[in-house]
Design a protein around this motif. Structure first.
Motif, PDB file in Angstrom:
ATOM      1  N   THR A  69      -1.784  -3.646   3.048  1.00 45.34           N
ATOM      2  CA  THR A  69      -3.168  -3.819   3.459  1.00 45.34           C
ATOM      3  C   THR A  69      -3.516  -5.298   3.298  1.00 45.34           C
ATOM      4  O   THR A  69      -3.022  -5.955   2.380  1.00 45.34           O
ATOM      5  CB  THR A  69      -4.125  -2.910   2.657  1.00 45.34           C
ATOM      6  OG1 THR A  69      -5.430  -3.031   3.190  1.00 45.34           O
ATOM      7  CG2 THR A  69      -4.136  -3.254   1.183  1.00 45.34           C
TER       8      THR A  69
ATOM      9  N   PHE B  15       0.819  -1.204   0.000  1.00 46.30           N
ATOM     10  CA  PHE B  15       0.000   0.000   0.000  1.00 46.30           C
ATOM     11  C   PHE B  15       0.857   1.260   0.000  1.00 46.30           C
ATOM     12  O   PHE B  15       0.539   2.231  -0.652  1.00 46.30           O
ATOM     13  CB  PHE B  15      -0.917  -0.033   1.223  1.00 46.30           C
ATOM     14  CG  PHE B  15      -1.800   1.153   1.380  1.00 46.30           C
ATOM     15  CD1 PHE B  15      -2.826   1.378   0.499  1.00 46.30           C
ATOM     16  CD2 PHE B  15      -1.598   2.039   2.424  1.00 46.30           C
ATOM     17  CE1 PHE B  15      -3.646   2.485   0.641  1.00 46.30           C
ATOM     18  CE2 PHE B  15      -2.419   3.142   2.576  1.00 46.30           C
ATOM     19  CZ  PHE B  15      -3.446   3.357   1.684  1.00 46.30           C
TER      20      PHE B  15
ATOM     21  N   ARG C 286       2.700  -3.403   9.063  1.00 44.25           N
ATOM     22  CA  ARG C 286       3.859  -2.550   8.756  1.00 44.25           C
ATOM     23  C   ARG C 286       5.117  -3.398   8.928  1.00 44.25           C
ATOM     24  O   ARG C 286       5.271  -4.094   9.927  1.00 44.25           O
ATOM     25  CB  ARG C 286       3.879  -1.350   9.690  1.00 44.25           C
ATOM     26  CG  ARG C 286       5.045  -0.425   9.438  1.00 44.25           C
ATOM     27  CD  ARG C 286       4.949   0.867  10.217  1.00 44.25           C
ATOM     28  NE  ARG C 286       4.195   1.821   9.398  1.00 44.25           N
ATOM     29  CZ  ARG C 286       3.027   2.335   9.733  1.00 44.25           C
ATOM     30  NH1 ARG C 286       2.447   2.024  10.847  1.00 44.25           N
ATOM     31  NH2 ARG C 286       2.431   3.196   8.934  1.00 44.25           N
TER      32      ARG C 286
ATOM     33  N   ASN D 102      -6.435  -4.846   9.708  1.00 44.23           N
ATOM     34  CA  ASN D 102      -6.501  -4.750   8.251  1.00 44.23           C
ATOM     35  C   ASN D 102      -5.214  -4.259   7.584  1.00 44.23           C
ATOM     36  O   ASN D 102      -5.194  -4.005   6.399  1.00 44.23           O
ATOM     37  CB  ASN D 102      -7.674  -3.860   7.841  1.00 44.23           C
ATOM     38  CG  ASN D 102      -7.533  -2.458   8.400  1.00 44.23           C
ATOM     39  OD1 ASN D 102      -6.702  -2.199   9.249  1.00 44.23           O
ATOM     40  ND2 ASN D 102      -8.352  -1.560   7.919  1.00 44.23           N
ATOM     41  N   TYR D 103      -4.143  -4.091   8.351  1.00 42.15           N
ATOM     42  CA  TYR D 103      -2.869  -3.734   7.721  1.00 42.15           C
ATOM     43  C   TYR D 103      -1.706  -4.223   8.568  1.00 42.15           C
ATOM     44  O   TYR D 103      -1.850  -4.564   9.732  1.00 42.15           O
ATOM     45  CB  TYR D 103      -2.767  -2.228   7.459  1.00 42.15           C
ATOM     46  CG  TYR D 103      -2.470  -1.385   8.672  1.00 42.15           C
ATOM     47  CD1 TYR D 103      -1.156  -1.109   9.034  1.00 42.15           C
ATOM     48  CD2 TYR D 103      -3.485  -0.860   9.453  1.00 42.15           C
ATOM     49  CE1 TYR D 103      -0.869  -0.350  10.148  1.00 42.15           C
ATOM     50  CE2 TYR D 103      -3.210  -0.086  10.567  1.00 42.15           C
ATOM     51  CZ  TYR D 103      -1.902   0.159  10.908  1.00 42.15           C
ATOM     52  OH  TYR D 103      -1.618   0.920  12.016  1.00 42.15           O
TER      53      TYR D 103
END
Length: 92
Positions: free
Chosen positions: A64, A12, A44, A41-42
Motif C-alpha cells: 500500500t 500489505f 503489486r 494507492n497500491y
C-alpha cells in the motif's frame, strides 16, 4: 517508488509464496522484483530470491502507498529520510 520521500510503500499482503529450497548461511542471495500492476494507492510486485541461477523463494507482494504528509509529523519524517539514506549507503 518515490525519491521525494512523499510516498512510502508498506507491505500489505503476500500472495502465492513458494519456498522451493533452503537458503543456507553464507549463500549469496539476489533479489529480483518486477512491478506487475500499479494503482493510485497500491502496487503489486512479482518477487523472487535466487542463489546462483536457482530460484529459492517466489511470491507476489502487495504494497500500500502511504502519503508521508498524512502519516507523520515533520520530525519523524526528517528522521525517516536520514535512516533511508543510511540504508541505501549514502551519507545523510
Amino acid at each position: 517508488i518515490s525519491r521525494t520521500f512523499r510516498y512510502k510503500a508498506i507491505e500489505f499482503m503476500v500472495e502465492n509464496a513458494k519456498y522451493r529450497y533452503y537458503i543456507r548461511p553464507g549463500d549469496q542471495v539476489n533479489l529480483k522484483a518486477e512491478i506487475i500492476s500499479e494503482q493510485e494507492n497500491y502496487i503489486r510486485v512479482k518477487a523472487k530470491a535466487l542463489v546462483g541461477n536457482s530460484t529459492k523463494v517466489s511470491a507476489n507482494l502487495v504494497f500500500t502507498l502511504v502519503d508521508m504528509e498524512d502519516f507523520s509529523d515533520k520530525r519523524l519524517r526528517f528522521l525517516s529520510e536520514i535512516l533511508y539514506e543510511m540504508w541505501l549507503g549514502k551519507k545523510p
